[in-house]
Design a protein around this motif. Structure first.
Motif, PDB file in Angstrom:
ATOM      1  N   MET A 107       0.814  -1.218   0.000  1.00 46.88           N
ATOM      2  CA  MET A 107       0.000   0.000   0.000  1.00 46.88           C
ATOM      3  C   MET A 107       0.853   1.276   0.000  1.00 46.88           C
ATOM      4  O   MET A 107       0.347   2.360  -0.290  1.00 46.88           O
ATOM      5  N   GLY A 108       2.146   1.166   0.335  1.00 49.97           N
ATOM      6  CA  GLY A 108       3.003   2.351   0.311  1.00 49.97           C
ATOM      7  C   GLY A 108       2.628   3.390   1.333  1.00 49.97           C
ATOM      8  O   GLY A 108       2.769   4.601   1.094  1.00 49.97           O
ATOM      9  N   GLY A 109       2.161   2.947   2.491  1.00 54.31           N
ATOM     10  CA  GLY A 109       1.699   3.885   3.510  1.00 54.31           C
ATOM     11  C   GLY A 109       2.780   4.431   4.416  1.00 54.31           C
ATOM     12  O   GLY A 109       2.489   5.171   5.350  1.00 54.31           O
ATOM     13  N   GLY A 110       4.039   4.050   4.171  1.00 56.44           N
ATOM     14  CA  GLY A 110       5.120   4.551   5.013  1.00 56.44           C
ATOM     15  C   GLY A 110       5.156   3.880   6.368  1.00 56.44           C
ATOM     16  O   GLY A 110       5.569   4.494   7.358  1.00 56.44           O
ATOM     17  N   ARG A 111       4.722   2.631   6.427  1.00 57.62           N
ATOM     18  CA  ARG A 111       4.725   1.889   7.690  1.00 57.62           C
ATOM     19  C   ARG A 111       6.154   1.558   8.120  1.00 57.62           C
ATOM     20  O   ARG A 111       7.090   1.566   7.310  1.00 57.62           O
ATOM     21  N   LEU A 112       6.321   1.218   9.378  1.00 62.53           N
ATOM     22  CA  LEU A 112       7.637   0.831   9.889  1.00 62.53           C
ATOM     23  C   LEU A 112       8.183  -0.357   9.092  1.00 62.53           C
ATOM     24  O   LEU A 112       7.483  -1.355   8.907  1.00 62.53           O
ATOM     25  N   HIS A 113       9.413  -0.255   8.630  1.00 64.49           N
ATOM     26  CA  HIS A 113      10.124  -1.312   7.905  1.00 64.49           C
ATOM     27  C   HIS A 113       9.470  -1.680   6.564  1.00 64.49           C
ATOM     28  O   HIS A 113       9.763  -2.734   6.006  1.00 64.49           O
ATOM     29  N   GLU A 114       8.620  -0.853   6.044  1.00 63.62           N
ATOM     30  CA  GLU A 114       7.854  -1.236   4.859  1.00 63.62           C
ATOM     31  C   GLU A 114       8.725  -1.272   3.597  1.00 63.62           C
ATOM     32  O   GLU A 114       9.535  -0.376   3.355  1.00 63.62           O
ATOM     33  N   LEU A 115       8.541  -2.320   2.804  1.00 63.30           N
ATOM     34  CA  LEU A 115       9.113  -2.429   1.471  1.00 63.30           C
ATOM     35  C   LEU A 115       7.979  -2.694   0.490  1.00 63.30           C
ATOM     36  O   LEU A 115       6.959  -3.292   0.862  1.00 63.30           O
ATOM     37  N   PRO A 116       8.145  -2.287  -0.773  1.00 65.96           N
ATOM     38  CA  PRO A 116       7.082  -2.583  -1.737  1.00 65.96           C
ATOM     39  C   PRO A 116       6.782  -4.079  -1.843  1.00 65.96           C
ATOM     40  O   PRO A 116       5.632  -4.480  -1.935  1.00 65.96           O
ATOM     41  N   SER A 117       7.857  -4.890  -1.822  1.00 72.12           N
ATOM     42  CA  SER A 117       7.656  -6.342  -1.879  1.00 72.12           C
ATOM     43  C   SER A 117       8.926  -7.040  -1.428  1.00 72.12           C
ATOM     44  O   SER A 117       9.903  -7.132  -2.176  1.00 72.12           O
ATOM     45  N   GLN A 118       8.936  -7.555  -0.194  1.00 74.27           N
ATOM     46  CA  GLN A 118      10.091  -8.324   0.275  1.00 74.27           C
ATOM     47  C   GLN A 118      10.280  -9.576  -0.566  1.00 74.27           C
ATOM     48  O   GLN A 118      11.406  -9.984  -0.854  1.00 74.27           O
ATOM     49  N   SER A 119       9.179 -10.200  -0.940  1.00 71.42           N
ATOM     50  CA  SER A 119       9.248 -11.448  -1.694  1.00 71.42           C
ATOM     51  C   SER A 119       9.964 -11.241  -3.021  1.00 71.42           C
ATOM     52  O   SER A 119      10.821 -12.032  -3.409  1.00 71.42           O
ATOM     53  N   ASN A 120       9.636 -10.161  -3.724  1.00 73.33           N
ATOM     54  CA  ASN A 120      10.335  -9.870  -4.981  1.00 73.33           C
ATOM     55  C   ASN A 120      11.804  -9.560  -4.736  1.00 73.33           C
ATOM     56  O   ASN A 120      12.670  -9.911  -5.535  1.00 73.33           O
ATOM     57  N   LEU A 121      12.080  -8.889  -3.612  1.00 69.44           N
ATOM     58  CA  LEU A 121      13.460  -8.521  -3.283  1.00 69.44           C
ATOM     59  C   LEU A 121      14.359  -9.748  -3.214  1.00 69.44           C
ATOM     60  O   LEU A 121      15.482  -9.743  -3.712  1.00 69.44           O
ATOM     61  N   VAL A 122      13.883 -10.824  -2.576  1.00 65.40           N
ATOM     62  CA  VAL A 122      14.736 -11.989  -2.336  1.00 65.40           C
ATOM     63  C   VAL A 122      14.531 -13.103  -3.347  1.00 65.40           C
ATOM     64  O   VAL A 122      15.194 -14.139  -3.262  1.00 65.40           O
ATOM     65  N   SER A 123      13.665 -12.907  -4.321  1.00 62.55           N
ATOM     66  CA  SER A 123      13.333 -14.006  -5.241  1.00 62.55           C
ATOM     67  C   SER A 123      14.542 -14.496  -6.034  1.00 62.55           C
ATOM     68  O   SER A 123      14.602 -15.666  -6.413  1.00 62.55           O
ATOM     69  N   GLY A 124      15.517 -13.619  -6.262  1.00 60.29           N
ATOM     70  CA  GLY A 124      16.688 -14.032  -7.028  1.00 60.29           C
ATOM     71  C   GLY A 124      17.713 -14.814  -6.232  1.00 60.29           C
ATOM     72  O   GLY A 124      18.656 -15.361  -6.802  1.00 60.29           O
ATOM     73  N   VAL A 125      17.553 -14.871  -4.892  1.00 60.10           N
ATOM     74  CA  VAL A 125      18.502 -15.599  -4.049  1.00 60.10           C
ATOM     75  C   VAL A 125      17.786 -16.656  -3.208  1.00 60.10           C
ATOM     76  O   VAL A 125      18.251 -17.037  -2.137  1.00 60.10           O
ATOM     77  N   ALA A 126      16.650 -17.130  -3.690  1.00 62.27           N
ATOM     78  CA  ALA A 126      15.887 -18.147  -2.972  1.00 62.27           C
ATOM     79  C   ALA A 126      15.283 -19.131  -3.965  1.00 62.27           C
ATOM     80  O   ALA A 126      14.934 -18.761  -5.089  1.00 62.27           O
ATOM     81  N   ALA A 127      15.165 -20.380  -3.530  1.00 65.15           N
ATOM     82  CA  ALA A 127      14.463 -21.366  -4.346  1.00 65.15           C
ATOM     83  C   ALA A 127      13.015 -20.941  -4.533  1.00 65.15           C
ATOM     84  O   ALA A 127      12.437 -21.089  -5.607  1.00 65.15           O
ATOM     85  N   PHE A 128      12.420 -20.411  -3.470  1.00 64.38           N
ATOM     86  CA  PHE A 128      11.118 -19.762  -3.575  1.00 64.38           C
ATOM     87  C   PHE A 128      10.905 -18.881  -2.359  1.00 64.38           C
ATOM     88  O   PHE A 128      11.559 -19.049  -1.326  1.00 64.38           O
ATOM     89  N   SER A 129      10.009 -17.919  -2.505  1.00 59.28           N
ATOM     90  CA  SER A 129       9.614 -17.045  -1.410  1.00 59.28           C
ATOM     91  C   SER A 129       8.091 -17.074  -1.323  1.00 59.28           C
ATOM     92  O   SER A 129       7.409 -16.901  -2.334  1.00 59.28           O
ATOM     93  N   HIS A 130       7.573 -17.306  -0.125  1.00 61.48           N
ATOM     94  CA  HIS A 130       6.130 -17.449   0.049  1.00 61.48           C
ATOM     95  C   HIS A 130       5.644 -16.514   1.140  1.00 61.48           C
ATOM     96  O   HIS A 130       6.246 -16.425   2.213  1.00 61.48           O
ATOM     97  N   THR A 131       4.541 -15.811   0.863  1.00 58.93           N
ATOM     98  CA  THR A 131       3.885 -14.985   1.864  1.00 58.93           C
ATOM     99  C   THR A 131       2.749 -15.788   2.490  1.00 58.93           C
ATOM    100  O   THR A 131       1.807 -16.178   1.797  1.00 58.93           O
ATOM    101  N   LEU A 132       2.866 -16.063   3.771  1.00 58.33           N
ATOM    102  CA  LEU A 132       1.884 -16.893   4.478  1.00 58.33           C
ATOM    103  C   LEU A 132       0.680 -16.019   4.835  1.00 58.33           C
ATOM    104  O   LEU A 132       0.754 -15.200   5.748  1.00 58.33           O
ATOM    105  N   MET A 133      -0.422 -16.214   4.150  1.00 52.06           N
ATOM    106  CA  MET A 133      -1.595 -15.377   4.374  1.00 52.06           C
ATOM    107  C   MET A 133      -2.542 -15.939   5.429  1.00 52.06           C
ATOM    108  O   MET A 133      -3.382 -15.220   5.960  1.00 52.06           O
ATOM    109  N   ARG A 134      -2.430 -17.230   5.744  1.00 45.57           N
ATOM    110  CA  ARG A 134      -3.283 -17.869   6.755  1.00 45.57           C
ATOM    111  C   ARG A 134      -2.470 -18.913   7.510  1.00 45.57           C
ATOM    112  O   ARG A 134      -1.615 -19.572   6.917  1.00 45.57           O
TER     113      ARG A 134
END
Length: 537
Positions: A107-134
């Motif tokens: 959302m780009g709300g300027g929250r503490l430690h906020e990044l546009p997408s951590q998962s995209n950031l690390v996708s090139g150095v991981a077999a996979f990156s998953h956001t646990l929604m539940r």
């Protein structure tokens, strides 16, 4: 109420995790709530990069994934370098991070430690990156992660959990993980064709990579059955026992081994990506394979990278080697007067003639370490004594010589990786081979070692700057800018962190210091100045 964070640590313990590396933060503290009810040991580094390097060293020695708890945002940007090193060297690592609440993501709300997408950031150095929604997703995602670690090419996996999911109720979640898949076995037809090619070979050559680290007994039987001279990558050191008559060391970048590769009629490459830093460390593009090539790898995509195979076998190394041995049958009894051994001896003699003068003293230092403490584990950085050791040092067993000078090639790895290795093998001496430049990247991890009761031995190779880069610049007539850095008093700093610290002024003193360090209850820093008189005598 059992929260998702509490369920996570229970399931990690069920998966065999006994150590977690992390720095608590306001976004991850709920991951820690359940730790006291488990037997998992928590290690606090002084930087998230150190956490990743510790997990890397732990994984290389133990064979189990190193696990990290990492804070949202800056924690993840800090650990990506360590993930890159582990990714390049196929090291299993599980990075579990927090992320902002689900309704706040992207959302780009300027929250503490906020990044546009951590998962995209690390996708090139991981077999996979998953956001646990539940919380319900947790068993499936962990099962996927451990399938990568145990049944595929091991690499980092990233699981990020929104803050509100970490604290969500998880009593209802089924804890059963799916069975870990078996490691892939080879195609019988491909094995049959490879056996026929190897049986008809007059001049076979074997190239072993880190993928054979868990198949050393089988690899030894195979190279002896083939009577094939054998070279191996840095991460495969120790797969063949030290002093084996067919061994060529990790010298694929040197002319005698390159010529032998060109003279061979069949090359068998097992568990190696045939990458630049193991086969062309001089960066001249002159390593070539012109003969028939058989490749065995657990990664299907790797089988035709760099050098296309004539026979590509997708398989776990041990299973493929066992199948090859069954197909080859009983050969002549191996002996040191065989043609392959004589050829390997000839190449080793040629290699010895190429050793630069500066390497002789460095090799003697390594010999003293190995002779004094034969079961030592070496975790190295990018520094002179590691570069020479990659060519000259022979390990007594697998998983005992590894460093960051190949693959990703980061600085600062050696100290935290040694701490992780010591925690994985507390009964064995562990030495960090690191330079004065590299140690300044992660020097505060000395405090982590003291706190974790990890009495590592730090062999500090001090040439008062970035010596290797300086020589590289000088050889190309480039002004030596930025390489003559300020050198602090490392012994005083080490003592300030609570370590023992001494400077070795002779080989005899080095032996004494190593023996004392192996019995110490705290880390020991042993400084060797590259210009020391005893190294140039």
């Amino acid at each position: 109420m059992l929260t998702c964070g509490e369920l996570l640590v229970e399931m990690l313990e069920d998966c065999g995790v006994d150590t977690v590396f992390g720095i608590p933060g306001v976004h991850t503290v709920e991951l820690y709530r359940g730790l006291p009810s488990t037997k998992i040991n928590h290690i606090t580094p002084r930087h998230e990069q150190g956490a990743g390097f510790m997990a890397d060293g732990y994984a290389r020695v133990s064979g189990k994934p190193g696990v990290c708890f990492i804070i949202t945002g800056p924690g993840m940007t800090n650990i990506t370098t360590a993930m890159g090193q582990a990714y390049a060297d196929s090291v299993p690592m599980l990075v579990i991070s927090s992320v902002n609440n689900t309704e706040q993501l992207a959302m780009g709300g300027g929250r503490l430690h906020e990044l546009p997408s951590q998962s995209n950031l690390v996708s090139g150095v991981a077999a996979f990156s998953h956001t646990l929604m539940r919380p319900d997703e947790l068993p499936d995602v962990l099962a996927r992660a451990f399938a990568v670690f145990n049944s595929a090419r091991p690499r980092p996996v990233h699981i990020e959990i929104p803050i509100n999911v970490i604290t969500a109720p998880a009593d209802h979640v089924k804890r059963k993980l799916g069975a870990v898949p078996s490691r892939p076995a080879p195609c019988p037809d491909a094995i049959s064709r490879a056996v026929q090619m190897l049986k008809s070979a007059q001049r076979p050559l074997v190239l072993l990579g880190g993928g054979t680290a868990s198949a050393s007994a089988e690899a030894l039987r195979l190279v002896e059955a083939l009577d094939a001279p054998t070279a191996y990558t840095v991460n495969a050191k120790g797969v063949l026992p030290k002093g084996h008559p067919l061994a060529l060391g990790s010298n694929q970048s040197l002319v005698p081994v390159r010529e032998l590769v060109l003279q061979s009629d069949v090359v068998l490459a097992i568990g190696t990506e045939l990458g630049e830093t193991d086969y062309d460390a001089v960066f001249d593009g002159n390593f070539r394979i012109d003969s028939q090539l058989i490749r065995i790898d657990i990664d299907a995509e790797q089988l035709n990278r760099n050098y296309p195979a004539d026979i590509a076998i997708l398989s776990d190394s041990r299973l493929a080697i066992q199948a090859l041995l069954a197909g080859l049958g009983e050969g002549a009894a191996f002996n040191e007067d065989s043609p392959g051994c004589k050829l390997a001896a000839k190449v080793r003699k040629q290699l010895e003639a190429l050793i630069p003068d500066a390497w002789h003293a460095q090799k003697r230092v390594l010999d003293v370490l190995q002779e004094t403490l034969p079961d030592m584990i070496f975790a190295g950085d990018s520094t002179q004594i590691v570069y020479s050791g990659n060519h000259l040092f022979e390990a007594n067993s697998p998983r005992t010589w590894f460093n960051s000078s190949t693959g990703y090639g980061t600085l600062g790895y050696g100290l935290p990786a040694a701490i992780g290795a010591k925690l994985a093998a507390p009964q064995r001496p562990v030495v960090s081979l690191i330079g004065d430049g590299g140690i300044q990247f992660t020097l505060p991890e000395l405090a982590s070692a003291v706190e974790a009761n990890a009495p590592v031995i730090v062999l500090l190779w001090n040439n008062s700057g970035y010596g290797e880069i300086k020589r590289y610049m000088q050889n190309r007539n480039i002004p030596t800018i930025g390489v003559d850095i300020y050198t602090p008093d490392f012994l005083a700093l080490a003592r300030g962190f609570g370590c023992n610290a001494e400077r070795a002024e002779s080989f005899a003193q080095l032996r004494d210091l190593l023996q004392s360090a192996a019995k110490a209850d705290r880390p020991t820093v042993i400084e060797i100045q590259e210009s020391a008189a005893f190294l140039t005598a």
